[in-house]
Design a protein around this motif. Structure first.
Motif, PDB file in Angstrom:
ATOM      1  N   ALA A 238     -23.899  -2.161  41.129  1.00  7.53           N
ATOM      2  CA  ALA A 238     -22.768  -2.954  41.790  1.00  7.53           C
ATOM      3  C   ALA A 238     -23.391  -4.067  42.896  1.00  7.53           C
ATOM      4  N   LEU A 239     -22.730  -5.432  42.718  1.00  6.88           N
ATOM      5  CA  LEU A 239     -23.104  -6.430  43.765  1.00  6.88           C
ATOM      6  C   LEU A 239     -21.937  -6.776  44.578  1.00  6.88           C
ATOM      7  N   ALA A 240     -22.231  -6.992  45.876  1.00  6.65           N
ATOM      8  CA  ALA A 240     -21.005  -7.270  46.873  1.00  6.65           C
ATOM      9  C   ALA A 240     -21.737  -7.965  47.964  1.00  6.65           C
ATOM     10  N   ALA A 241     -20.653  -8.687  48.629  1.00  7.29           N
ATOM     11  CA  ALA A 241     -21.125  -9.555  49.766  1.00  7.29           C
ATOM     12  C   ALA A 241     -19.966  -9.445  50.711  1.00  7.29           C
ATOM     13  N   PRO A 242     -19.834  -9.985  51.929  1.00  8.33           N
ATOM     14  CA  PRO A 242     -18.769 -10.166  52.898  1.00  8.33           C
ATOM     15  C   PRO A 242     -17.680 -11.162  52.323  1.00  8.33           C
ATOM     16  N   ARG A 282     -18.685  -8.930  44.119  1.00 14.84           N
ATOM     17  CA  ARG A 282     -17.533  -8.770  44.692  1.00 14.84           C
ATOM     18  C   ARG A 282     -17.361  -8.878  46.295  1.00 14.84           C
ATOM     19  N   THR A 283     -16.272  -9.279  46.690  1.00 16.59           N
ATOM     20  CA  THR A 283     -16.365  -9.137  48.209  1.00 16.59           C
ATOM     21  C   THR A 283     -16.191  -7.763  48.404  1.00 16.59           C
ATOM     22  N   LEU A 284     -16.610  -7.368  49.701  1.00 21.10           N
ATOM     23  CA  LEU A 284     -16.600  -5.700  49.959  1.00 21.10           C
ATOM     24  C   LEU A 284     -15.167  -5.410  50.128  1.00 21.10           C
ATOM     25  N   HIS A 285     -14.280  -6.134  50.473  1.00 21.41           N
ATOM     26  CA  HIS A 285     -12.658  -5.679  50.454  1.00 21.41           C
ATOM     27  C   HIS A 285     -12.360  -5.412  49.098  1.00 21.41           C
ATOM     28  N   SER A 286     -12.732  -6.402  48.058  1.00 23.50           N
ATOM     29  CA  SER A 286     -12.340  -6.233  46.738  1.00 23.50           C
ATOM     30  C   SER A 286     -13.108  -4.896  45.892  1.00 23.50           C
ATOM     31  N   VAL A 309     -26.434   2.244  42.068  1.00 21.35           N
ATOM     32  CA  VAL A 309     -27.020   1.334  42.933  1.00 21.35           C
ATOM     33  C   VAL A 309     -25.943   0.132  43.315  1.00 21.35           C
ATOM     34  N   LEU A 310     -26.050   0.147  44.701  1.00 22.62           N
ATOM     35  CA  LEU A 310     -25.091  -0.921  45.446  1.00 22.62           C
ATOM     36  C   LEU A 310     -26.111  -1.818  46.199  1.00 22.62           C
ATOM     37  N   ILE A 311     -26.018  -3.317  45.653  1.00 25.21           N
ATOM     38  CA  ILE A 311     -26.590  -4.399  46.483  1.00 25.21           C
ATOM     39  C   ILE A 311     -25.723  -5.159  47.304  1.00 25.21           C
ATOM     40  N   VAL A 312     -25.906  -5.065  48.636  1.00 23.30           N
ATOM     41  CA  VAL A 312     -24.912  -5.894  49.503  1.00 23.30           C
ATOM     42  C   VAL A 312     -25.594  -6.877  50.344  1.00 23.30           C
ATOM     43  N   ASP A 313     -25.345  -8.177  50.006  1.00 26.07           N
ATOM     44  CA  ASP A 313     -26.244  -9.338  50.523  1.00 26.07           C
ATOM     45  C   ASP A 313     -25.231  -9.835  51.939  1.00 26.07           C
ATOM     46  N   GLU A 314     -26.004 -10.565  52.558  1.00 29.36           N
ATOM     47  CA  GLU A 314     -25.308 -11.167  53.983  1.00 29.36           C
ATOM     48  C   GLU A 314     -24.777  -9.956  54.777  1.00 29.36           C
ATOM     49  N   ALA A 315     -25.804  -8.986  55.046  1.00 31.23           N
ATOM     50  CA  ALA A 315     -25.293  -7.946  55.569  1.00 31.23           C
ATOM     51  C   ALA A 315     -24.900  -7.821  57.270  1.00 31.23           C
ATOM     52  N   SER A 316     -25.440  -8.963  57.718  1.00 30.23           N
ATOM     53  CA  SER A 316     -25.579  -9.166  59.039  1.00 30.23           C
ATOM     54  C   SER A 316     -24.047  -9.519  59.489  1.00 30.23           C
ATOM     55  N   MET A 317     -23.039 -10.015  58.496  1.00 26.94           N
ATOM     56  CA  MET A 317     -21.696 -10.197  58.671  1.00 26.94           C
ATOM     57  C   MET A 317     -20.794  -8.872  58.625  1.00 26.94           C
ATOM     58  N   ILE A 318     -21.489  -7.720  58.143  1.00 30.99           N
ATOM     59  CA  ILE A 318     -20.628  -6.725  58.280  1.00 30.99           C
ATOM     60  C   ILE A 318     -20.231  -5.765  59.580  1.00 30.99           C
ATOM     61  N   HIS A 319     -19.198  -5.753  59.859  1.00 27.63           N
ATOM     62  CA  HIS A 319     -18.830  -5.008  61.144  1.00 27.63           C
ATOM     63  C   HIS A 319     -18.690  -3.525  61.064  1.00 27.63           C
TER      64      HIS A 319
END
Length: 663
Positions: A238-242, A282-286, A309-319
């Motif tokens: 799965a691919l995700a970002a904020p 998808r967005t993290l919320h989705s 496997v979960l890949i999350v981009d732009e992790a600096s935005m994750i609170h």
């Protein structure tokens, strides 16, 4: 004199002036009226006063400041700094700090005194396991209960994932040699090292600035995981970002990289089919299954994500709260890969999770065991300066250090700003290269001028996408391609602001840009809230309509009904929503630097006001610069404000790093 009444036994401050509760709440109301506190901060103190009628004024003040600091992104209140350096901690204007100093004699003088005072109240506990008090006192840190729980859960989940897993090294080495071109560089290929380390455990963190190849690297890591999987045909990724924009860019980048790799490895690895099986990002919320009117998600520990496997981009935005929810929903057997730039702005909400996780990334601190594993799987030796006695987290973290895109003036400026090197930044800004231009001692009108038509040597401005809108096709069959062209043209240029309000802020500049565009007949002169060409940003998640905070679209007429709809572009896919159904939106000619994270624009304009408030920081300027691909324009009201921004680093109070490292 302010009177202090301590209703608990034992007066720790016999020589201090007295402060009664009524005076305290009157004082907090004055501070709120002056804008130093939020309404919520004082309301929280009153809530605790209702729970504990005997709570001392010092306890209520600490609670007020804790709520205030949470609103500024901190996950706790540092009592040692409150006692020793309140000016730095609170970062208030001079008048507010003077008011604090006047009150200080009535308050505890040391962190130990603050701890003793707080421990007296039943609304504060040091036993987070069994007590239900709303405040948690953990050493010199005071927490809201839920943030203590988030931090505790994130630390535990990360620690469980940092235990190195047994890896079959021979196939890893063989595939890495095929996926990467051998170089004669003396420095290691950090991208190759990141892929090796990514096979070693259930967590891999890849950090680096723009152009260092984070998605290039993770595409090769995906290929490596597929090639070495026990059951490659059933590997679930799965691919995700904020944000939606960041998610679309992640998918596009990985698909392009896998397609390129397919040509390289031939029929030995079905990467094209694998990319199709991965599906959209998808967005993290989705991804987590956000639900209306609740903070809870569909997926959690009791109903985990179905993913390997979960890949999350732009992790600096994750609170912090989101990271806790993400880790809670991830199966223990799944591999989490976080990508992000540790030097970018931290999340808008509380926490600086990526910054805490990457605290040791620059120095490496790799153990002999990790260095040996990298040597055996990549054939390269890690330089001695990157070796050390790092914690388990450091062994799963890799910093990419070579930018292949930012070698010119924009990259030089970004590096200088990131170092806080004002002189080098001025050298780049005052050079004659068209890629970077500085307009100092400017007015907001200069920003508006750039918004209309760009500048010499740097195409851009919003007239370009509005010109395309005026050439709307008559044939409905070509309408979707035209919409795609409009959205792509708009995304080439953007005005970024440090603040929301005022002439230099998002609200002021959006209004001024609208007025100027209408004056030149690019927009309707008599327009309501919705009009053809209006760019909007979604400000609140609405899963029902499939729109999420940060999504940007353009308002255009429906080709059949002519009703106004907002069109969004995800990669090459178009979504549309009836404009009248969107309540949580704002015009997006100008946007905050925070909201721009995850996006890139050919020409980026960064507008900085003269007021060198705590909002203007090195990270904000760096993030604004690195949104630009080919051209960057800095517009400042004063040189001093820019200098002060470079001297000020963003710092979030947190105990996460200490929990992870045992410090």
């Amino acid at each position: 004199m302010i009177r202090r009444v301590d209703t608990h036994s034992g007066d720790l401050f016999a020589d201090a002036p007295l402060l009664d509760r009524a005076s305290l709440f009157a004082l907090l109301a004055q501070w709120t009226e002056a804008g130093w506190l939020r309404q919520l901060d004082g309301a929280f103190a009153r809530f605790l006063a209702d729970l504990d009628p005997q709570a001392s004024p010092a306890t209520l003040i600490a609670a007020t400041l804790l709520a205030h600091m949470e609103g500024r992104g901190h996950s706790c209140l540092l009592l040692d700094e409150l006692a020793s350096d309140p000016a730095t901690l609170l970062a208030w204007p001079v008048a507010a700090l003077n008011a604090w100093q006047a009150l200080a004699p009535a308050l505890p003088h040391t962190a130990k005194d603050w701890q003793a005072e707080l421990a007296r109240s039943p609304v504060v506990t040091q036993d987070a396991t069994h007590d239900t008090a709303p405040l948690i006192l953990a050493g010199h840190r005071l927490y809201l209960r839920r943030y203590f729980r988030y931090e505790h859960n994130v630390a535990n989940a990360v620690q469980l994932r940092t235990t190195p897993a047994a890896a079959t090294e021979a196939p890893v080495r063989a595939w890495l040699d095929r996926l990467f071109v051998a170089t004669a560089d003396s420095e290691p290929d950090w991208q190759k090292a990141a892929c090796a380390i990514g096979t070693r455990g259930q967590l891999a963190i890849v950090t680096g600035g723009p152009g260092t190849g984070k998605t290039y690297t993770v595409a090769r890591l995906l290929a490596l995981l597929l090639a070495t999987a026990d059951n490659p045909d059933t590997l679930r990724v799965a691919l995700a970002a904020p944000t939606g924009k960041a998610a679309a860019r992640l998918k596009q980048s990985i698909d392009g990289a896998l397609q390129e790799l397919q040509q390289k490895v031939g029929d030995d690895l079905p990467l094209t089919a694998f990319a199709e099986r991965v599906g959209a990002a998808r967005t993290l919320h989705s991804l987590l299954g956000a639900r209306p009117d609740t903070r809870k998600f569909r997926y959690h520990a009791g109903n985990p994500l179905e993913v390997d496997v979960l890949i999350v981009d732009e992790a600096s935005m994750i609170h912090l709260e989101m990271m806790a929810a993400l880790l809670d929903a991830l199966p223990a057997s799944a591999r989490l890969i976080l990508l992000g730039d540790k030097d970018q702005l931290a999340s808008v909400e509380a926490g600086a999770v990526l910054g805490d996780l990457c605290r040791d990334a620059e120095t490496g601190r790799y153990t002999a065991d990790t260095a040996g594993f990298v040597a055996r799987t990549t054939g390269q030796q890690l330089p001695e300066r990157y070796l050390g006695d790092g914690n388990a987290l450091a062994q799963q973290t890799v910093m990419l250090r070579v930018s292949r895109r930012f070698g010119g003036p924009i990259g030089q400026l970004a590096l200088a700003v990131n170092r806080g090197d004002t002189q080098s930044a001025f050298t780049v800004l005052t050079a004659t290269d068209a890629a970077v231009q500085w307009r100092n001692h400017a007015s907001p009108q200069e920003v508006v001028s750039l918004a209309l038509g760009g500048r010499a040597g740097a195409a851009g401005g919003y007239s370009s996408y509005l010109e395309i809108i005026k050439s709307r096709p008559r044939d409905p069959d070509g309408y979707e391609d035209w919409v795609r062209t409009v959205l792509t043209a708009f995304e080439r240029f953007r005005i970024l602001c440090a603040v929301r309000d005022g002439d230099w802020g998002v609200t002021g500049l959006n209004k001024a840009i609208e007025t100027a565009l209408a004056a030149q007949d690019w927009l309707p002169r008599n327009r309501g809230e919705w009009y053809v060409g209006r760019p909007v940003m979604i400000t609140r998640n609405d899963p029902g309509m499939q729109v999420y905070n940060g999504d940007i679209g353009i308002t255009l007429p429906d080709p059949q009904t002519q009703a106004l709809r907002v069109y969004f572009l995800d990669g090459q896919e178009i979504r549309k929503v009836l404009a009248s159904r969107l309540a949580d939106v704002e015009t997006a000619f100008a946007m905050t630097v925070h909201k721009s994270q995850g996006s890139e624009f050919e020409h980026t304009v960064l507008a900085l006001p003269a007021d060198a408030s705590q909002i203007l920081t090195r990270e904000l300027v760096y993030t604004g610069i690195t949104r630009a691909r080919t051209h960057f324009t800095l517009v400042t009201a004063s040189q001093q404000g820019f200098e002060q921004a470079l001297a000020r680093r963003t710092r979030r109070a947190s105990g996460l790093y200490e929990r992870l490292t045992g410090i």
